[in-house]
Structure formats: structure tokens, C-alpha cells
Write a protein that holds these residues in place. Structure first.
Motif, short mmCIF file in Angstrom:
data_model
loop_
_atom_site.label_atom_id
_atom_site.label_comp_id
_atom_site.label_asym_id
_atom_site.label_seq_id
_atom_site.Cartn_x
_atom_site.Cartn_y
_atom_site.Cartn_z
N SER A 181 -1.39 -4.82 10.19
CA SER A 181 -0.03 -4.65 9.67
C SER A 181 -0.05 -3.85 8.36
N ALA A 182 -1.26 -3.52 7.87
CA ALA A 182 -1.38 -2.83 6.58
C ALA A 182 -1.48 -1.32 6.73
N ALA A 183 -1.56 -0.83 7.95
CA ALA A 183 -1.64 0.63 8.14
C ALA A 183 -0.36 1.29 7.63
N ILE A 184 -0.49 2.53 7.17
CA ILE A 184 0.64 3.26 6.56
C ILE A 184 1.00 4.45 7.45
N TYR A 185 2.28 4.54 7.78
CA TYR A 185 2.78 5.65 8.58
C TYR A 185 3.91 6.33 7.81
N GLY A 186 3.73 7.62 7.51
CA GLY A 186 4.72 8.36 6.75
C GLY A 186 5.95 8.71 7.57
N ALA A 187 7.04 8.96 6.89
CA ALA A 187 8.31 9.25 7.54
C ALA A 187 8.17 10.42 8.52
N GLY A 188 8.68 10.21 9.73
CA GLY A 188 8.71 11.26 10.72
C GLY A 188 7.36 11.68 11.25
N CYS A 189 6.34 10.88 11.03
CA CYS A 189 4.98 11.30 11.41
C CYS A 189 4.80 11.39 12.92
N PHE A 190 5.59 10.64 13.70
CA PHE A 190 5.45 10.68 15.15
C PHE A 190 6.58 11.47 15.82
N PRO A 247 -7.19 6.21 16.88
CA PRO A 247 -8.23 5.18 16.88
C PRO A 247 -7.86 3.97 16.02
N ALA A 248 -8.54 2.88 16.28
CA ALA A 248 -8.26 1.62 15.56
C ALA A 248 -8.63 1.70 14.10
N THR A 249 -9.49 2.63 13.71
CA THR A 249 -9.91 2.74 12.31
C THR A 249 -8.90 3.48 11.45
N LEU A 250 -7.89 4.11 12.06
CA LEU A 250 -6.94 4.93 11.31
C LEU A 250 -6.07 4.06 10.42
N GLU A 251 -6.08 4.35 9.12
CA GLU A 251 -5.36 3.53 8.14
C GLU A 251 -4.08 4.18 7.64
N SER A 271 -17.86 11.30 12.96
CA SER A 271 -18.11 11.49 11.52
C SER A 271 -16.84 11.88 10.76
N VAL A 272 -15.84 12.42 11.45
CA VAL A 272 -14.62 12.88 10.77
C VAL A 272 -13.83 11.67 10.28
N GLU A 273 -13.61 11.61 8.98
CA GLU A 273 -12.87 10.51 8.37
C GLU A 273 -11.49 10.93 7.87
N ASP A 283 -8.87 14.70 21.07
CA ASP A 283 -9.52 13.40 21.25
C ASP A 283 -10.11 12.98 19.91
N PHE A 284 -9.52 11.93 19.32
CA PHE A 284 -10.04 11.38 18.07
C PHE A 284 -11.09 10.33 18.38
N ALA A 285 -12.04 10.17 17.48
CA ALA A 285 -13.08 9.15 17.63
C ALA A 285 -12.87 8.03 16.62
N GLU A 286 -13.40 6.88 16.93
CA GLU A 286 -13.41 5.79 15.96
C GLU A 286 -14.16 6.24 14.72
N GLY A 287 -13.60 5.96 13.56
CA GLY A 287 -14.16 6.41 12.29
C GLY A 287 -13.13 7.17 11.47
N LEU A 288 -12.13 7.75 12.16
CA LEU A 288 -11.07 8.47 11.46
C LEU A 288 -10.23 7.49 10.65
N ARG A 289 -10.01 7.81 9.36
CA ARG A 289 -9.26 6.91 8.49
C ARG A 289 -7.91 7.46 8.03
N GLU A 290 -7.80 8.78 7.95
CA GLU A 290 -6.58 9.34 7.36
C GLU A 290 -6.22 10.68 8.01
N ILE A 291 -4.92 10.84 8.32
CA ILE A 291 -4.38 12.11 8.80
C ILE A 291 -3.31 12.54 7.81
N GLY A 292 -3.42 13.75 7.29
CA GLY A 292 -2.52 14.21 6.24
C GLY A 292 -1.16 14.65 6.74
N GLU A 293 -0.30 14.98 5.80
CA GLU A 293 1.07 15.39 6.12
C GLU A 293 1.07 16.69 6.93
#
Length: 735
Positions: free
Chosen positions: A183-192, A156-160, A113-115, A132-142
Motif C-alpha cells: 500500500s506504500a507504492a507511489i503512483y503519480g497523477a495520470g501515470c496509467f 514487477p512487484a519490486t516497483l515502488e 539489473s535495471v533499477e 518486459d520489465f524484470a524484478e528489481g526495477l524500483r522507479e519509473i520516471g515522469e
């Protein structure tokens, strides 16, 4: 917002203990009553504060019967005593800094349920090693997981979108698996941070790794998997790829992947020899025998949240690099030699459903030092004649962690799964303390139709108790009155009842005005829609004699299912029942019900700067008296409307130089606009005259009568004095 406080619950528990009705022994260290929350416009709940102090916290699906949608900003921030957080499926947003600074929090399993995970939601959770993330997660903040101890992350594959620095500062972080092929997913600078990135060829994660100059490796492709499609779903039968990261999709050809066949990924069968990472989907239900045997390079495997049946025989045999494994819910058995030869395996977590561990299941796992068991003691196979066939043969200095309240047979604080012979030593046992964080599960909602029942259970240790709640009161609203019958219906359960308004009843009383004392009413026949009513059960009445107007006033009141009142007035002068008429007064007091020939008194309180102007009476009023703000009139045999208008107060000033006097109208503050005069047609029959002369019963008439009486008395006294004086003089003359 209503909050169930901890103090109230403790008080309730004490009362039940004193009464001897609370049998189970449970601790009330923490629970849903420790939360404050607000109700959102859509009826969901946002948790805004937490007042607990235990090491265990559960995020419930519902609070107060309403779904929990958000964990507010900073709710758990800085609570360093929190070690575990359990999420029920339901919450969709974890707001900014919600768990920041929870330095003892070690692992997380987030529900599907966590989006959205907000900025710095878990910032500074320095002990957080697994998530452990589940499918359904869409966004992780800064900075959401900056400053944690994570070594590996599977997204997860749903992460945008992943915000800047989301996993920065996690110094042990070795790799991240980004399973979104878009190819449309967004990754912020230094996120990994500086971690190695595993992702799909052509995905946004690959281009991001190139921009950040991070090492990148492609994951397995959908074409790498051999499979069979059957009515229930898809079974993976083999893998032909050589990728380091094997990501098994949740669907193939539109059907869910639910099974892994025997030897499907076995390096012993010439498959997946290079695999270091394997990601299993949550759709998976069964794992066959030898499924991953011989995968010596396998370091990390992401298990589904739930499986069925058993971990197959030799399923992970000789996975020499595997360091940890979590056996999920639904698995009741670990079959023979399932993890034999996993020499790097240091930690195993068994879900509560595991009831049996097969012979040699963990044989040769010399590094196994931590076995965490969520449930009761599993039965272990052992054969004294064949040491290799005991469940934990070759395991060294292992500590077994068990939950309080679970059923284990221990000897001297040690567990002997391999038998009690001299060649076997027991394993040290430590009990995982439980602060009993109780979550409410509503079994029967409280309503006006049912009493409520809730189960309060601890998801960490399984303890529970029941609470019963009294049935709510009905919430009736009137649906209207038809022929004197008013229907009330409950807006919650649709139950209804009726009240009968006695003002619609047919009442025929008999009056005897010659009775010297007591009640003048001798009998009364009361019917409602033809049904006779019983005195004292359906109705009662009061009787009053009005000496001013010489009439008997009866008030009948409903009882039980009958309601309201009906007033009847009997005028003795002409021996008949008379009707009441309505007086409506605009701009002054005096409105109400009156009877023919009653004196109606009215008075006004003009607004500032205003004074009474003209009194306007509807047709039919003949005898009236007006004195500025007050007025009276004799009630005719019809309804009357009286309207008082206001005019500005006149201010008088004197010019001292010329001695002239002028009058100025004050500007009005408010005005009252009289409504149109209401008139009522005169009845066909002529109005009966008053019992006495009309003028005498007016206020002016009564004043003249009083003056005449006074002067008459004065004259009588004067004449009497004159007569007495004359008599005295005559007597004196005679003498």
C-alpha cells in the motif's frame, strides 16, 4: 577517459586483412567502440555518447573492463534508425531522455539489473509495442513511456514509484498489471493514462485507480494456488480462483516456484476459465502437458526469460484469444499440438535454442502471419498421410523471418516445414538484416602475468571473432634498500626482482702514479657482500686525472643487476685515498660533494628588494672569501653547512629643498630564515695542512701573487732598458 574509436578498429581490420591473418569475414558496422564513457568514483562506467548509425544496439555489461552502471541523459535520443536494443545484465540506471524519439524501436526486454528508468527515457518511441520489465526495477520516471504504442504492461512487484504521466499518451494501452501488493507504492497523477488497472486488493494501485477513476480488477490471491513443496522448490498443481488476471508468485512458503504441473490451469479441467492475463515468474523452469489448455479467454501471457526442456503437449491448446507468444531460451522442443487451435495467434517468436517442433504444434493457427526465428532451422514433424499431424497444418499466409548467418534449407526462397508434396505450400522467408553490433566478452584480462583474449560477438546474429592483446608491463615499485640490496615488487602480480647498489661494494684499487701514460689504476678488487664482481659484466669504471688538485678520480658504475656508482679519489701528493665531504648551502648555489682542500664556490640570486646579508659557515671552515652575492672557501676534512641571510635593500633619496640625504629601508618582499647552523665534531686526528701555504691558495693570496709578478716584470724591463741606455752612452763617450 579513453575511447576506442571506430576509425581505429577499421584501420586495424584493414592491416590484418592485408597481412592475411584475419580469416573470419565479419562486418564492423557497430560495436562497443562507438561509445564514449566516463569512469565514476566507484570504478563503474556511465555511457555519455554514442556514435553508431546501425539499426541494432547492444548495451554491454562492461566497457574497457569496467561495469556499465548508467546510460547517460539523451545518449540515444532522436536516433530514429534504431530498431532493436539488447541489454546485457549490468546497467542499473537509464537516465532522462536516454532513448527518447527512437521512433522505430519496437520492443524491449530490460534486465533485472535495471533499477531506475529516468524521466522521458523512452518518450516518443512511437513504434514501441512490447516491453518486459524484470524484478528489481524500483522507479519509473515522469513521462518515461509517454507517446509509445504499448497495449499492455506488467509492472514487477519490486516497483515502488511511477512518475506522473509515465504511460500517458500511449493510446492503444488497454491494461496495466501492477504486481506490487504494498500500500506504500507511489503512483503519480495520470501515470496509467486511461488503462484498466489490475492489482492486489488493499494495494496502492487499487486506491490510485479509485482516485483516477480508472477501472480496477483484483488479481489472483496467493490462496488461489494449489501446490506441492518438494526439495527443489514448489510445483503449482491447480488454481481455484476466477480472476481475470492470474499472477503466479515467484515464491510460496519461502521456496521458489519452479514448475507448473499437467492441467494446472486448464479450463478443460474446470480451472481459470475467466483468465485473460497470466503472469509467469522468472523462477519457473518447466510447463507441463495441457497446462493452459482450453483457456479460450486468454489474451496475454508473460513468459519467463528462460525455461528448460520443452513446451508440453497440448500446453496452450485451444487458447483461441491468445494473440502472441514468445518461446524463451532454454526450450529445445515444442511438443505435439502445443498450440493447436490458437486461432487468434498472429505472431510467434522462437528463441535460438528451439531445435524441434512437434507434429500439429501450430495446427489450425490460421491467423499466424509472422514467425520470427532467432536460431537455425528447427526440425519439423510431418506425416503426409495425416495432414493434421504436420507442424504448421492449417497455417495460412505466414512469413518466416530468419537471422542472417543461421542454417536454413530453403527452396526458391521458401521454407517447407510440412513437406514438399503438392498439397503443401511453402512459406515466404525474409532475412532479418544484422548490422553486427559487437560486444566484448573478456575471456582473459590483460595483465602483466598474462596476455589478454577477448571475444567480440554480436548478440543479434551470433557472429564472433577473437582479439588477442599483448601482456602489460610490470608496474614495479621499490620496497626499500637493506644492506645495499633494493627490492622492487610489482603492484599487480607481486612478482619481484632485486638490484644491488654498488656504492655499498667493497672496492680496493691499486694505483701506480709513476706510469708515464695511460691508466694509473693497475688493478681493482671489487666485492659485494663478499662476492667477487666481474669487470664488464657486473661493473665498469672510468678514470680521470685532475691536474688542478693532482689526484686520480675513479668512478665505478654497476652493470646488469648492479646499479649506482661509487667514486674513489687518490691524492698523489701524499699517496693516499681521500674521502668526500658534503656541502649544504642554504640561500645560494654550491651544494654538493667535495674533497679536502677543494675550492668551493657559491653564488646567490637575492629575491626582489633584498640583498645578500651575512654568510654563516659551520665550524671548521677557516679560509674563506666573501664578495657580496658570491663567496668561496677551502674545503676542510668534514661536512660543511653554509647559510646566507638576506636583508632589505637600502634606498637613498636627496631632499632638494634642504639638500639633506636620507636612507630608507625597502620593505622586504620575502625573507629567508636561516636554519640552525649544523656543526660536525672535529675528528680526533688533526686536520692535515694544505700542500702549499694556506694564504696563497685563497683568492686574495692569488691576487697579491699576480700583482707581484706583474710589478716584477715591469721592474725587470725598466732595469734592462737602463742598462742598455748606459752601454750606448759609454760607447759614444769612447768614440
Amino acid at each position: 577517459m579513453k575511447q576506442i574509436t571506430k576509425k581505429l578498429l577499421v584501420a586495424a581490420l584493414l592491416v590484418m586483412l592485408v597481412a592475411g591473418v584475419f580469416a573470419p569475414s565479419v562486418s564492423a558496422d557497430g560495436g562497443v567502440w562507438d561509445y564514449e564513457y566516463i569512469i565514476n568514483p566507484d570504478g563503474s562506467v556511465t555511457i555519455t555518447a554514442y556514435h553508431g548509425s546501425g539499426s541494432l544496439v547492444a548495451i554491454p555489461e562492461k566497457l574497457g573492463g569496467r561495469p556499465v552502471r548508467e546510460i547517460g541523459a539523451g545518449v540515444f535520443a532522436g536516433q530514429s534508425e534504431i530498431k532493436e536494443v539488447y541489454f546485457e545484465n549490468g546497467v542499473s540506471v537509464i537516465c532522462e531522455g536516454a532513448f527518447s524519439g527512437c521512433s522505430l524501436l519496437s520492443s524491449l526486454v530490460l534486465p533485472p539489473s535495471v533499477e531506475i528508468i529516468g524521466d522521458k527515457a523512452f518518450f516518443g518511441c512511437s513504434s514501441l509495442e512490447e516491453i518486459d520489465f524484470a524484478e528489481g526495477l524500483r522507479e519509473i520516471g515522469e513521462g518515461a513511456f509517454s507517446g509509445t504504442a504499448l497495449e499492455y504492461v506488467c509492472l514487477p512487484a519490486t516497483l515502488e514509484a511511477v512518475g506522473e504521466g509515465a504511460f500517458a499518451g500511449s493510446t492503444p494501452l488497454k491494461f496495466i498489471v501492477a504486481t506490487n501488493p504494498s500500500s506504500a507504492a507511489i503512483y503519480g497523477a495520470g501515470c496509467f493514462g486511461g488503462a484498466k488497472v489490475y492489482g492486489y486488493t488493499g494495494s496502492a494501485s487499487r486506491s490510485f485507480a479509485a482516485t483516477e477513476q480508472l477501472e480496477f480488477s483484483a488479481v489472483s490471491q496467493a490462496t488461489d494456488f494449489q501446490h506441492q513443496i518438494f526439495s527443489g522448490g514448489v510445483r503449482i498443481t491447480g488454481c481455484t480462483g476466477s480472476a481475470e488476471a492470474v499472477v503466479i508468485p515467484g515464491e510460496i512458503a519461502g521456496k521458489k516456484v519452479i514448475a507448473i504441473a499437467d492441467k494446472a490451469f486448464s479450463a478443460d479441467a474446470g480451472r481459470c476459465a475467466n483468465a485473460k492475463i497470466i503472469i509467469l515468474p522468472d523462477t519457473l523452469r518447466t510447463i507441463g502437458n495441457f497446462a493452459f489448455s482450453g483457456c479460450a479467454s486468454l489474451e496475454y501471457i508473460r513468459m519467463p526469460r528462460r525455461l528448460e526442456g520443452a513446451i508440453g503437449q497440448h500446453a496452450f491448446k485451444n487458447c483461441a484469444s491468445l494473440r502472441g507468444i514468445e518461446i524463451p531460451r532454454g526450450i529445445s522442443r515444442i511438443e505435439i499440438e502445443a498450440f493447436l487451435g490458437c486461432t487468434s495467434l498472429s505472431e510467434v517468436r522462437l528463441a535460438a535454442d528451439v531445435a524441434k517442433i512437434g507434429a500439429g504444434a501450430f495446427y489450425g493457427c490460421a491467423a499466424l502471419s509472422k514467425l520470427i526465428c532467432e536460431g537455425s532451422e528447427p526440425a519439423c514433424d510431418y506425416r503426409d498421410a495425416v495432414p493434421a499431424m504436420v507442424s504448421f497444418a492449417g497455417v495460412g499466409d505466414m512469413t518466416v523471418f530468419i537471422r542472417s548467418g543461421t542454417d536454413w534449407k530453403l527452396s526458391g526462397g521458401r521454407w517447407y516445414p510440412n513437406g514438399t508434396g503438392p498439397e503443401y505450400k511453402g512459406f515466404r522467408v525474409e532475412e532479418l538484416g544484422c548490422d553486427n553490433f559487437f560486444v566484448e566478452k573478456i575471456l582473459t584480462p590483460v595483465s602483466c602475468a598474462n596476455s589478454g583474449v577477448s571475444e567480440f560477438y554480436c548478440p543479434f546474429c551470433g557472429q564472433s571473432y577473437m582479439e588477442h592483446y599483448q601482456r602489460e608491463s610490470h608496474r614495479y615499485v621499490s620496497t626499500g634498500i637493506v644492506s645495499g640490496i633494493e627490492t622492487f615488487r610489482c603492484i599487480q602480480c607481486n612478482e619481484s626482482y632485486m638490484l644491488y647498489h654498488i656504492e655499498h661494494a667493497e672496492i680496493s684499487p691499486t694505483v701506480d702514479t709513476e706510469r708515464p701514460q695511460g691508466s694509473m689504476m693497475t688493478s681493482a678488487e671489487v666485492k659485494f657482500n663478499g662476492k667477487p664482481l666481474t669487470y664488464g659484466i657486473d661493473y665498469t669504471y672510468t678514470e680521470e686525472y685532475n691536474s688542478e688538485y693532482r689526484r686520480v678520480e675513479l668512478v665505478f658504475s654497476g652493470l646488469g643487476e648492479y646499479t649506482g656508482t661509487q667514486k674513489l679519489v687518490y691524492r698523489i701528493a701524499d699517496g693516499r685515498w681521500i674521502d668526500a665531504y658534503k656541502v649544504t648551502v642554504v640561500g645560494a648555489s654550491g651544494s654538493g660533494w667535495y674533497y679536502h682542500n677543494d675550492i668551493v664556490e657559491m653564488s646567490a640570486d637575492p629575491p626582489p628588494g633584498m640583498e645578500a646579508g651575512e654568510w654563516h659557515f659551520s665550524e671548521g671552515v677557516e679560509y674563506m672569501s666573501i664578495r657580496g652575492n658570491a663567496a668561496t672557501f677551502v674545503m676542510p676534512a668534514r661536512d660543511v653547512t653554509v647559510t646566507l641571510t638576506f636583508v632589505p635593500v637600502e634606498e637613498t633619496t636627496t631632499d632638494t629643498e634642504y639638500g639633506e640625504t636620507t636612507t630608507t629601508e625597502l620593505e622586504p618582499e620575502t625573507t629567508t630564515t636561516p636554519p640552525e647552523e649544523q656543526t660536525t665534531e672535529l675528528p680526533d686526528e688533526p686536520t692535515e695542512p694544505p700542500e702549499t701555504e694556506p694564504f696563497i691558495i685563497t683568492p686574495e693570496g692569488w691576487e697579491l701573487v699576480k700583482k707581484a709578478i706583474i710589478w716584477g716584470v715591469v721592474l725587470l724591463v725598466s732595469l734592462s732598458a737602463l742598462v742598455v741606455a748606459s752601454i750606448i752612452l759609454l760607447k759614444k763617450e769612447k768614440t
